[in-house]
Design a protein around this motif. Structure first.
Motif, PDB file in Angstrom:
ATOM      1  N   GLU A 100       1.622   7.346   1.432  1.00  0.00           N
ATOM      2  CA  GLU A 100       0.559   6.601   2.098  1.00  0.00           C
ATOM      3  C   GLU A 100       1.007   5.235   2.621  1.00  0.00           C
ATOM      4  OE1 GLU A 100      -3.228   7.591   1.103  1.00  0.00           O
ATOM      5  OE2 GLU A 100      -1.980   9.360   1.509  1.00  0.00           O
ATOM      6  N   LEU A 101       2.120   4.747   2.075  1.00  0.00           N
ATOM      7  CA  LEU A 101       2.431   3.339   2.275  1.00  0.00           C
ATOM      8  C   LEU A 101       3.384   3.084   3.436  1.00  0.00           C
ATOM      9  CD1 LEU A 101       2.900   2.458  -1.498  1.00  0.00           C
ATOM     10  CD2 LEU A 101       0.820   2.287  -0.117  1.00  0.00           C
ATOM     11  N   GLU A 102       3.329   1.874   3.932  1.00  0.00           N
ATOM     12  CA  GLU A 102       4.221   1.474   5.021  1.00  0.00           C
ATOM     13  C   GLU A 102       5.636   1.214   4.531  1.00  0.00           C
ATOM     14  OE1 GLU A 102       3.264  -1.883   7.765  1.00  0.00           O
ATOM     15  OE2 GLU A 102       1.236  -1.101   7.427  1.00  0.00           O
ATOM     16  N   ARG A 103       6.599   1.465   5.395  1.00  0.00           N
ATOM     17  CA  ARG A 103       8.010   1.260   5.065  1.00  0.00           C
ATOM     18  C   ARG A 103       8.328   1.780   3.662  1.00  0.00           C
ATOM     19  NH1 ARG A 103      10.905  -1.716   8.364  1.00  0.00           N
ATOM     20  NH2 ARG A 103      12.270  -2.630   6.819  1.00  0.00           N
ATOM     21  N   ARG A 104       7.874   3.006   3.425  1.00  0.00           N
ATOM     22  CA  ARG A 104       7.955   3.579   2.086  1.00  0.00           C
ATOM     23  C   ARG A 104       9.385   3.877   1.637  1.00  0.00           C
ATOM     24  NH1 ARG A 104       5.323   7.179   5.498  1.00  0.00           N
ATOM     25  NH2 ARG A 104       6.597   8.983   6.080  1.00  0.00           N
ATOM     26  N   GLN A 106      11.893   1.868   2.231  1.00  0.00           N
ATOM     27  CA  GLN A 106      12.625   0.595   2.139  1.00  0.00           C
ATOM     28  C   GLN A 106      12.245  -0.213   0.896  1.00  0.00           C
ATOM     29  OE1 GLN A 106      14.911  -0.257   4.559  1.00  0.00           O
ATOM     30  NE2 GLN A 106      14.469   1.661   5.620  1.00  0.00           N
ATOM     31  N   ARG A 107      11.444   0.376   0.035  1.00  0.00           N
ATOM     32  CA  ARG A 107      10.895  -0.374  -1.098  1.00  0.00           C
ATOM     33  C   ARG A 107      11.974  -0.886  -2.054  1.00  0.00           C
ATOM     34  NH1 ARG A 107       5.137  -0.695  -1.720  1.00  0.00           N
ATOM     35  NH2 ARG A 107       4.467  -0.334   0.412  1.00  0.00           N
TER      36      ARG A 107
END
Ligand code: ADP
Ligand code: MG
Length: 256
Positions: A100-104, A106-107
Motif C-alpha cells: 500500500e505504501l509509497e516507495r515501498r 526503498q524503506r
C-alpha cells in the motif's frame, strides 16, 4: 561510508544465514563495526546471534514500516561483537502492508542512510525468494554475496539470481552488482565439487572468493547455542575459514 551487502541466493538451505552470522562475527573479530539485518521472517540469523526472536520489542518490521529507527530497534550483542536488527514472524506481514505504501522498496535503504557512519559493514540476510523484503535488501545494497554449494545444478541456479540483479540494477539501484561467489559446505574429497568449483572459476574469474568454507559440523551445531561458529568454536576449520573470508572482504572492500 558503510559497505552494504546482501547475502542472497534464491535457493533455501544453501548457507545464507550461516554465512551472514559468521561473516558478521568474523568482521567484528578483525575490528570492523558490523550491523546484521535479518530480512527473513524465520529469524534464523537473529536466533543464531543469540537474540530470542519471540522477545524482540522492535524489529526490522518496525523499521520497514517507519515506526522505529535502526538505532531504536538494533540490539547489540557483546558476545558476538556486532549489532542485530532482528526479525520474527511479524515480518511476513510486512510484505502485504508495504504494498500500500509509497516507495515501498526503498524503506530499508532510507533507514540505513541514517546510521551509515556508525558501521563499516552492513550484512543483510535475505529470505530464499524474490519478495518485497528481498527487494528492499537489493535496493539498499552496494552488492550481493552469493553463497553456493558446488553441486551439479549450481550454475543453472545462478542464472535466475543474476537476472534479478541485472533487473534491479537497471531499474532501481545502479550501484548493485555481484560482489562475489562464496563456495560453502565444500568437501574437497568429492570430485564433482572440485569440478564445479573449477567451472565457477572459469565462468566468474575473480568474482569467486579465494576463501572456501568447508563442510564443518561445528558450524551447524553453533546455532543451537545461539552463537555463530566463529564465536562458539574459533579454532574449528569452518570458523577459521570464515575469519579468512572476513579478511579477504576487508582487503577487497576499498575497490567495491
Ligand atoms: P539458508 O539460510 O540458505 O537457508 P543455512 O545457513 O540455514 O541456509 O544452512 C542450511 C543448513 O546447513 C543449516 O542446518 C546449517 O547449519 C547447515 N550448514 C551451513 N553451512 C554449513 C557448513 N559449512 N558445514 C556444515 N553445515 C552447514
Ligand atoms: Mg536462512
Amino acid at each position: 561510508m558503510a559497505k552494504i551487502f546482501c547475502i542472497a541466493n534464491q535457493k533455501g538451505g544453501v548457507g545464507k544465514t550461516t554465512t551472514t552470522v559468521n561473516l558478521a562475527a568474523g568482521l567484528a573479530k578483525v575490528g570492523q563495526r558490523v550491523l546484521l539485518v535479518d530480512l527473513d521472517p524465520q529469524g534464523n540469523a537473529t536466533m543464531g546471534s543469540g537474540i530470542d526472536k519471540r522477545e524482540l520489542e522492535l524489529s526490522v518490521y518496525d523499521v520497514l514500516l517507519e515506526s522505529a529507527t535502526i538505532s531504536e530497534a538494533g540490539v547489540r550483542t557483546e558476545k558476538c561483537g556486532y549489532t542485530v536488527l532482528g526479525a520474527n514472524r511479524e515480518l511476513a506481514g510486512a510484505e502485504v502492508e508495504l504494498v500500500e505504501l509509497e516507495r515501498r522498496d526503498q524503506r530499508l535503504k532510507n533507514a540505513l542512510a541514517v546510521v551509515d557512519a556508525e558501521y563499516d559493514f552492513v550484512l543483510i540476510d535475505c529470505p530464499p525468494s524474490l519478495s518485497m523484503l528481498t527487494l528492499n535488501g537489493l535496493c539498499a545494497a552496494h552488492g550481493v554475496i552469493v553463497p553456493m554449494q558446488c553441486e551439479y545444478f549450481a550454475l543453472e541456479g545462478l542464472t535466475d539470481l543474476v537476472n534479478t540483479i541485472k533487473q534491479v540494477h537497471a531499474n532501481l539501484n545502479r550501484d548493485l552488482k555481484i560482489i562475489g561467489l562464496l563456495r560453502v559446505m565444500f568437501d574437497p574429497r568429492i570430485t564433482l565439487q572440485q569440478q564445479v568449483s573449477e567451472q565457477l572459476k572459469a565462468h566468474f574469474g575473480d568474482k569467486v572468493f579465494n576463501a572456501v568454507i568447508p563442510r564443518n559440523v561445528r558450524l551447524a551445531e553453533a546455532p543451537s547455542y545461539g552463537l555463530p561458529g566463529v564465536v562458539f568454536d574459533p579454532s574449528a576449520k569452518g570458523s577459521v575459514a570464515f575469519v579468512e573470508f572476513a579478511r579477504e572482504l576487508v582487503h577487497r572492500a576499498p575497490a567495491m
